[in-house]
Design a protein around this motif. Structure first.
Motif, PDB file in Angstrom:
ATOM      1  N   ARG B  85       6.103 -13.212  33.119  1.00 55.97           N
ATOM      2  CA  ARG B  85       7.131 -12.202  32.835  1.00 55.97           C
ATOM      3  C   ARG B  85       7.069 -11.802  31.370  1.00 55.97           C
ATOM      4  N   GLY B  86       7.006 -12.801  30.533  1.00 51.07           N
ATOM      5  CA  GLY B  86       6.967 -12.520  29.104  1.00 51.07           C
ATOM      6  C   GLY B  86       5.707 -11.753  28.723  1.00 51.07           C
ATOM      7  N   ILE B  87       4.596 -12.193  29.269  1.00 55.71           N
ATOM      8  CA  ILE B  87       3.331 -11.520  28.993  1.00 55.71           C
ATOM      9  C   ILE B  87       3.402 -10.072  29.467  1.00 55.71           C
ATOM     10  N   SER B  88       3.929  -9.918  30.646  1.00 57.75           N
ATOM     11  CA  SER B  88       4.016  -8.592  31.249  1.00 57.75           C
ATOM     12  C   SER B  88       4.824  -7.654  30.366  1.00 57.75           C
ATOM     13  N   LYS B  89       5.892  -8.169  29.859  1.00 53.00           N
ATOM     14  CA  LYS B  89       6.755  -7.356  28.998  1.00 53.00           C
ATOM     15  C   LYS B  89       5.982  -6.849  27.776  1.00 53.00           C
ATOM     16  N   ALA B  90       5.336  -7.753  27.103  1.00 52.84           N
ATOM     17  CA  ALA B  90       4.603  -7.371  25.894  1.00 52.84           C
ATOM     18  C   ALA B  90       3.442  -6.447  26.237  1.00 52.84           C
ATOM     19  N   ALA B  91       2.746  -6.762  27.293  1.00 52.97           N
ATOM     20  CA  ALA B  91       1.608  -5.940  27.699  1.00 52.97           C
ATOM     21  C   ALA B  91       2.084  -4.521  27.988  1.00 52.97           C
ATOM     22  N   HIS B  92       3.161  -4.458  28.689  1.00 52.87           N
ATOM     23  CA  HIS B  92       3.708  -3.149  29.042  1.00 52.87           C
ATOM     24  C   HIS B  92       4.037  -2.332  27.798  1.00 52.87           C
ATOM     25  N   GLU B  93       4.633  -2.974  26.857  1.00 56.89           N
ATOM     26  CA  GLU B  93       5.005  -2.280  25.620  1.00 56.89           C
ATOM     27  C   GLU B  93       3.799  -1.696  24.901  1.00 56.89           C
ATOM     28  N   LYS B  94       2.699  -2.429  24.958  1.00 56.67           N
ATOM     29  CA  LYS B  94       1.510  -1.968  24.242  1.00 56.67           C
ATOM     30  C   LYS B  94       0.537  -1.244  25.158  1.00 56.67           C
ATOM     31  N   LYS B  95       0.978  -0.916  26.328  1.00 53.38           N
ATOM     32  CA  LYS B  95       0.149  -0.192  27.291  1.00 53.38           C
ATOM     33  C   LYS B  95      -1.124  -0.935  27.672  1.00 53.38           C
ATOM     34  N   TYR B  96      -0.990  -2.207  27.807  1.00 53.77           N
ATOM     35  CA  TYR B  96      -2.109  -2.982  28.326  1.00 53.77           C
ATOM     36  C   TYR B  96      -1.820  -3.327  29.792  1.00 53.77           C
ATOM     37  N   ALA B  97      -2.880  -3.420  30.562  1.00 55.66           N
ATOM     38  CA  ALA B  97      -2.709  -3.859  31.939  1.00 55.66           C
ATOM     39  C   ALA B  97      -3.011  -5.354  32.006  1.00 55.66           C
ATOM     40  N   LEU B  98      -2.650  -5.938  33.134  1.00 59.21           N
ATOM     41  CA  LEU B  98      -2.757  -7.387  33.288  1.00 59.21           C
ATOM     42  C   LEU B  98      -3.656  -7.757  34.448  1.00 59.21           C
ATOM     43  N   GLN B  99      -4.573  -8.664  34.176  1.00 54.63           N
ATOM     44  CA  GLN B  99      -5.401  -9.141  35.271  1.00 54.63           C
ATOM     45  C   GLN B  99      -5.265 -10.653  35.346  1.00 54.63           C
ATOM     46  N   MET B 100      -5.244 -11.182  36.573  1.00 53.24           N
ATOM     47  CA  MET B 100      -5.020 -12.614  36.737  1.00 53.24           C
ATOM     48  C   MET B 100      -6.254 -13.318  37.257  1.00 53.24           C
TER      49      MET B 100
END
Lengths: 341, 341
Positions: B85-100
């Motif tokens: 959740r925390g990672i997602s928040k920061a990633a979203h703010e900086k327009k990064y996508a997330l891969q698991m």
DNA sequence: AAGAAGGAAAGAATCGTTTAGGTTCTTTCC
DNA sequence: GGAAAGAACCTAAACGATTCTTTCCTTCTT
């Protein structure tokens, strides 16, 4: 810079196209050449560039996971990690990678997913929710993007591949179980009304009452917003009715824990004073005190099947639409008892 | 096929490079042209192809999340969704996508992550764990890939950007709290020994005992494997010692729930017969009965900071290494009481 | 011994961008 | 009036694969 297919080609004294074919293990290349090329790859420490491959082959081998408004919020609910576990398992088996939506508001997610798909970052997506009149779902269907939804699509369900439980049946069985214990005043505590799970389970609940010849009372139905603890109005009102319910059907474990807490504060004992059956059977159900009687909906499997079917759909876009129903099972624990008159 | 930058260029009567610059909002293009191009993009329904962009620009705007052996298992633990959740928040703010990562065994994950990075699918990764002698961590460091770890790296911690709690302090404070309640026989229930959190918290525990002049007893230390319910041997043995502990320090909430259950089976009441303090303060701590006294380690923030710092590191690879310590806080609830002699 | 057939590998176009390096045209200034 | 400067675009070469098409050898046939 990095080692590319060209470097390998040079080293092995072949053309780049040959190297590419060796990677794909094409039968058009002789064993001898393959060996030579593979050796060159090892020597140089070659790793294929997925991005370049994706561009050329027009496929990314990535599937997108779309969480309901706010990845942020959703992950607080144990349902999501569990579906993702299932998705992850299937994806791993088929060598697909997983990308998650990070959007917070509905519109943001809409844009994000469109960019993901149009930008060719993902080959298809799984929607981890199903809500009334979802804009995104319409878009996906119109543009013919591969997707599957977990839950029952609101409209044109027969045209959309989806993985779901028999939520109607689930609601009904849970209610019947309570009726079987002699309860006649059974309330329904639902979540967000716009999600279809809630609606379906409510339908089952109603049907069970009707079949048993019990009256359906509107004041026995409440909707508590997901994860909003402040929102206890409804529950308090319900419990202070002239004829309060002797049993509750609560739409999921997490909410049931909230309810449990509230009951405790009001000095009502479970199951002595009031019985409670919930749904999902996450870890919480087992861990809570008392352990909850809950309908196991096999969340992991929902995710697993969704991913498996999405991947099939990506491979064969014209295969017929599928509807997969995951079985459920009532797990009896210690939150229900015979009614005390 | 899809609308490309060339189509837009044709429509707007400019060169593809101009369109590209308009997308990047380069100052080298006049406002008039920008308007014209943007209009063309709208008319054609243009969406940039991320893959092509990634290939050309050598960056994917994606960050990878690496879970400890078995994404599959890890997600059963509430810690992970919360960090994500925390990672997602920061990633979203900086327009990064997330891969698991989806790998299950350690070696699989190792390979998977290398492919991710070498294949340029992700610009950097976050390791959601820190273990003794981790092969992957070494590889990342040697190859100079941007990464940050959540937890304290085993070796060369000063050379690796990481986000952690003061686990030593946490263990110490929790123990001191129990000592303050008069407990003298305090046991430590740890998780997997190879994870550094466990080790650090144990150290703090020891220190607290020592400072208070209490004896450190080896038979008061046990390690229960994470999520393995069968594994109750240790606990049972501990509780049937000649001088059983009057308080327990349990390494995380999830395990504490298991312990709670076991105590219940053995007819020991918390906190009347035995006190218990745990760590992490996930939802479980609040929901359990009795609610647990737990040290909140701000998991969300761990994730948030990790992502934020990774993104900075990607932007400026030569910035100095950082070490971020997230504060913690003991949350008192109802699982601890004064010792009864 | 010439030609056909077929297997193995090379060549070259393509995927959709970015970006360095030109080119053209207008403006400025002495 | 002409050189220099600068604005505004354009050209074309990457980026690192895939894949269609072509070429080059063998080997076989008659």
């Amino acid at each position: 810079m990095n080692v590319t297919i060209k470097d390998v080609a040079k080293r092995a004294n072949v053309a780049p196209s040959t190297v590419s074919r060796v990677i794909a293990d094409s039968p058009r290349i002789s064993e001898k050449t393959k060996r030579k090329v593979r050796e060159a790859m090892k020597e140089l420490g070659y790793h294929p560039n997925f991005i370049a491959r994706s561009l050329a082959s027009q496929t990314s081998q990535v599937i997108g996971i779309v969480m309901p408004s706010s990845a942020d919020q959703a992950l607080q609910h144990p349902f999501f990690p569990e579906v993702i576990r299932g998705i992850s398992k299937a994806a791993h088996e088929k060598k697909y990678a997983l990308q998650m939506s990070t959007g917070e508001k509905e519109d943001e997610i809409y844009e994000e997913v469109i960019e993901m798909l149009q930008g060719r970052r993902v080959d298809g997506v799984i929607l981890l929710y199903s809500r009334v009149n979802d804009k995104l779902m319409k878009y996906l269907q119109q543009n013919n993007f591969p997707f599957v939804v977990i839950g029952k699509p609101h409209q044109r369900a027969e045209q959309i591949t989806h993985v779901d439980n028999d939520n109607y049946g689930i609601g009904k069985e849970a209610t019947q179980y309570l009726i079987g214990l002699g309860h006649e005043r059974i309330a329904f505590v639902g979540g967000n009304e716009t999600y279809l799970v809630t609606a379906d389970r409510l339908l089952g609940y109603k049907e069970a009452l009707q079949e048993a010849g019990l009256v359906y009372r509107k004041d026995y139905i409440i909707y508590e917003e997901f994860l909003q603890k402040a929102n206890q109005e409804g529950m308090r009102k319900l419990l202070s009715l002239g004829e309060p319910p002797t049993a509750l059907v609560v739409v999921d474990d997490l909410m049931a824990l909230d309810v449990l807490k509230l009951l405790d504060e009001m000095n009502l004992r479970v199951p002595d004073d009031i019985s409670l059956v919930s749904f999902n059977n996450t870890l919480l159900a087992e861990m809570s005190r008392p352990p909850l009687t809950s309908v196991d909906i096999h969340i992991f499997q929902l995710g697993y099947e969704a991913a498996k079917n999405l991947i099939e759909k990506i491979a064969k876009p014209n295969e017929p639409v599928k509807r997969i129903i995951i079985p459920h099972k009532l797990v009896k624990r210690f939150s229900c008892d015979y009614v005390r008159k």
